[in-house]
Design a protein around this motif. Structure first.
Motif, PDB file in Angstrom:
ATOM      1  N   GLN A 191       0.855  -1.176   0.000  1.00 27.77           N
ATOM      2  CA  GLN A 191       0.000   0.000   0.000  1.00 27.77           C
ATOM      3  C   GLN A 191       0.892   1.228   0.000  1.00 27.77           C
ATOM      4  O   GLN A 191       1.377   1.656   1.039  1.00 27.77           O
ATOM      5  N   PRO A 192       1.109   1.809  -1.175  1.00 28.46           N
ATOM      6  CA  PRO A 192       1.992   2.966  -1.236  1.00 28.46           C
ATOM      7  C   PRO A 192       1.335   4.215  -0.655  1.00 28.46           C
ATOM      8  O   PRO A 192       0.115   4.405  -0.773  1.00 28.46           O
ATOM      9  N   VAL A 193       2.152   5.049  -0.063  1.00 29.07           N
ATOM     10  CA  VAL A 193       1.695   6.314   0.501  1.00 29.07           C
ATOM     11  C   VAL A 193       2.592   7.417  -0.039  1.00 29.07           C
ATOM     12  O   VAL A 193       3.818   7.378   0.149  1.00 29.07           O
ATOM     13  N   GLU A 194       1.988   8.383  -0.711  1.00 28.22           N
ATOM     14  CA  GLU A 194       2.747   9.493  -1.266  1.00 28.22           C
ATOM     15  C   GLU A 194       2.827  10.648  -0.272  1.00 28.22           C
ATOM     16  O   GLU A 194       1.929  10.843   0.560  1.00 28.22           O
ATOM     17  N   SER A 195       3.876  11.423  -0.409  1.00 21.16           N
ATOM     18  CA  SER A 195       4.028  12.648   0.370  1.00 21.16           C
ATOM     19  C   SER A 195       4.940  13.594  -0.384  1.00 21.16           C
ATOM     20  O   SER A 195       5.612  13.191  -1.346  1.00 21.16           O
ATOM     21  N   GLY A 196       4.970  14.836   0.062  1.00 21.52           N
ATOM     22  CA  GLY A 196       5.885  15.810  -0.523  1.00 21.52           C
ATOM     23  C   GLY A 196       5.234  16.834  -1.424  1.00 21.52           C
ATOM     24  O   GLY A 196       5.903  17.771  -1.863  1.00 21.52           O
ATOM     25  N   GLY A 197       3.957  16.663  -1.719  1.00 23.33           N
ATOM     26  CA  GLY A 197       3.292  17.642  -2.559  1.00 23.33           C
ATOM     27  C   GLY A 197       3.157  18.982  -1.845  1.00 23.33           C
ATOM     28  O   GLY A 197       3.059  19.042  -0.624  1.00 23.33           O
ATOM     29  N   ALA A 198       3.150  20.052  -2.629  1.00 25.46           N
ATOM     30  CA  ALA A 198       3.059  21.396  -2.057  1.00 25.46           C
ATOM     31  C   ALA A 198       2.738  22.386  -3.164  1.00 25.46           C
ATOM     32  O   ALA A 198       2.667  22.017  -4.341  1.00 25.46           O
ATOM     33  N   SER A 199       2.579  23.633  -2.769  1.00 20.94           N
ATOM     34  CA  SER A 199       2.425  24.734  -3.726  1.00 20.94           C
ATOM     35  C   SER A 199       3.766  25.427  -3.878  1.00 20.94           C
ATOM     36  O   SER A 199       4.387  25.804  -2.877  1.00 20.94           O
ATOM     37  N   VAL A 200       4.212  25.566  -5.117  1.00 17.18           N
ATOM     38  CA  VAL A 200       5.491  26.216  -5.382  1.00 17.18           C
ATOM     39  C   VAL A 200       5.353  27.174  -6.551  1.00 17.18           C
ATOM     40  O   VAL A 200       4.388  27.087  -7.328  1.00 17.18           O
ATOM     41  N   GLN A 201       6.311  28.061  -6.669  1.00 20.49           N
ATOM     42  CA  GLN A 201       6.326  28.991  -7.790  1.00 20.49           C
ATOM     43  C   GLN A 201       7.004  28.340  -8.990  1.00 20.49           C
ATOM     44  O   GLN A 201       7.804  27.407  -8.838  1.00 20.49           O
ATOM     45  N   PRO A 202       6.700  28.821 -10.182  1.00 20.36           N
ATOM     46  CA  PRO A 202       7.389  28.300 -11.365  1.00 20.36           C
ATOM     47  C   PRO A 202       8.901  28.385 -11.203  1.00 20.36           C
ATOM     48  O   PRO A 202       9.429  29.375 -10.685  1.00 20.36           O
TER      49      PRO A 202
ATOM     50  N   GLY B  11      10.529  26.336  -9.308  1.00 21.62           N
ATOM     51  CA  GLY B  11      10.865  25.709  -8.037  1.00 21.62           C
ATOM     52  C   GLY B  11      11.054  24.205  -8.145  1.00 21.62           C
ATOM     53  O   GLY B  11      10.930  23.619  -9.229  1.00 21.62           O
ATOM     54  N   SER B  12      11.365  23.598  -7.023  1.00 22.53           N
ATOM     55  CA  SER B  12      11.628  22.162  -6.956  1.00 22.53           C
ATOM     56  C   SER B  12      10.825  21.516  -5.844  1.00 22.53           C
ATOM     57  O   SER B  12      10.515  22.157  -4.836  1.00 22.53           O
ATOM     58  N   LEU B  13      10.515  20.253  -6.041  1.00 26.73           N
ATOM     59  CA  LEU B  13       9.875  19.434  -5.021  1.00 26.73           C
ATOM     60  C   LEU B  13      10.432  18.024  -5.127  1.00 26.73           C
ATOM     61  O   LEU B  13      10.829  17.586  -6.223  1.00 26.73           O
ATOM     62  N   ARG B  14      10.417  17.327  -4.014  1.00 31.92           N
ATOM     63  CA  ARG B  14      10.731  15.905  -4.033  1.00 31.92           C
ATOM     64  C   ARG B  14       9.553  15.151  -3.446  1.00 31.92           C
ATOM     65  O   ARG B  14       9.202  15.318  -2.278  1.00 31.92           O
ATOM     66  N   LEU B  15       8.951  14.325  -4.275  1.00 28.84           N
ATOM     67  CA  LEU B  15       7.856  13.481  -3.835  1.00 28.84           C
ATOM     68  C   LEU B  15       8.406  12.150  -3.356  1.00 28.84           C
ATOM     69  O   LEU B  15       9.401  11.650  -3.892  1.00 28.84           O
ATOM     70  N   SER B  16       7.737  11.586  -2.369  1.00 30.33           N
ATOM     71  CA  SER B  16       8.139  10.288  -1.838  1.00 30.33           C
ATOM     72  C   SER B  16       6.980   9.304  -1.941  1.00 30.33           C
ATOM     73  O   SER B  16       5.822   9.683  -1.739  1.00 30.33           O
ATOM     74  N   CYS B  17       7.322   8.073  -2.218  1.00 27.68           N
ATOM     75  CA  CYS B  17       6.352   6.981  -2.245  1.00 27.68           C
ATOM     76  C   CYS B  17       6.904   5.900  -1.341  1.00 27.68           C
ATOM     77  O   CYS B  17       7.922   5.277  -1.657  1.00 27.68           O
TER      78      CYS B  17
END
Length: 133
Positions: free
Chosen positions: A3-14, A16-22
């Motif tokens: 059962q995967p669980v995602e995290s790391g989503g957010a609001s960012v400006q153009p 920008g960077s994000l790292r999502l985790s599963c």
């Protein structure tokens, strides 16, 4: 089954960077292929990136090439999606999907394409990414 669980989503400006985790108990690339899909508002869900079992081959959608990187940490049972140079078009809900590969094969999802969504056996609930100025 995992059962995967995602995290790391957010609001960012153009730009920008994000790292999502599963993350999921027992999630290792010895037996599983993992994909990131996203669904933008009003659009169908589409594959973004995936990584294969054992030989860790990666696949990226054209819109993700040179900006996104998928990676894995088997010790943490986690797959990451590093997203750089984010654009408003990257906005959407990002889902992690898992395919159980019973044996090594050059067939199946993430071998030359994302395959059908129905081939991916387990899905997370998604994490929201919003890119806006």
């Amino acid at each position: 089954q995992v059962q995967p669980v995602e995290s790391g989503g957010a609001s960012v400006q153009p730009g920008g960077s994000l790292r999502l985790s599963c993350a999921a108990s027992g999630l290792t690339l010895d037996y599983y292929r993992v994909a990131w899909f996203r669904q933008a508002p009003g659009k169908e869900r589409e594959g973004v990136s995936c990584i294969t079992d054992r030989d860790t081959q990666t696949l990226y959608a054209d819109t993700a090439k040179d900006r996104f990187t998928i990676s894995t940490d088997n010790a943490r049972n986690t797959v990451y999606l590093q997203m750089n140079g984010l654009k408003p078009g990257d906005t959407g809900v990002y889902y992690c999907a898992v395919y159980h590969a019973p044996h090594f094969s050059f067939l199946g999802p993430c071998r030359g394409g994302f395959g059908r969504e129905a081939e991916w056996e387990d899905w997370g609930q998604g994490t929201q990414v919003t890119v806006s100025s």
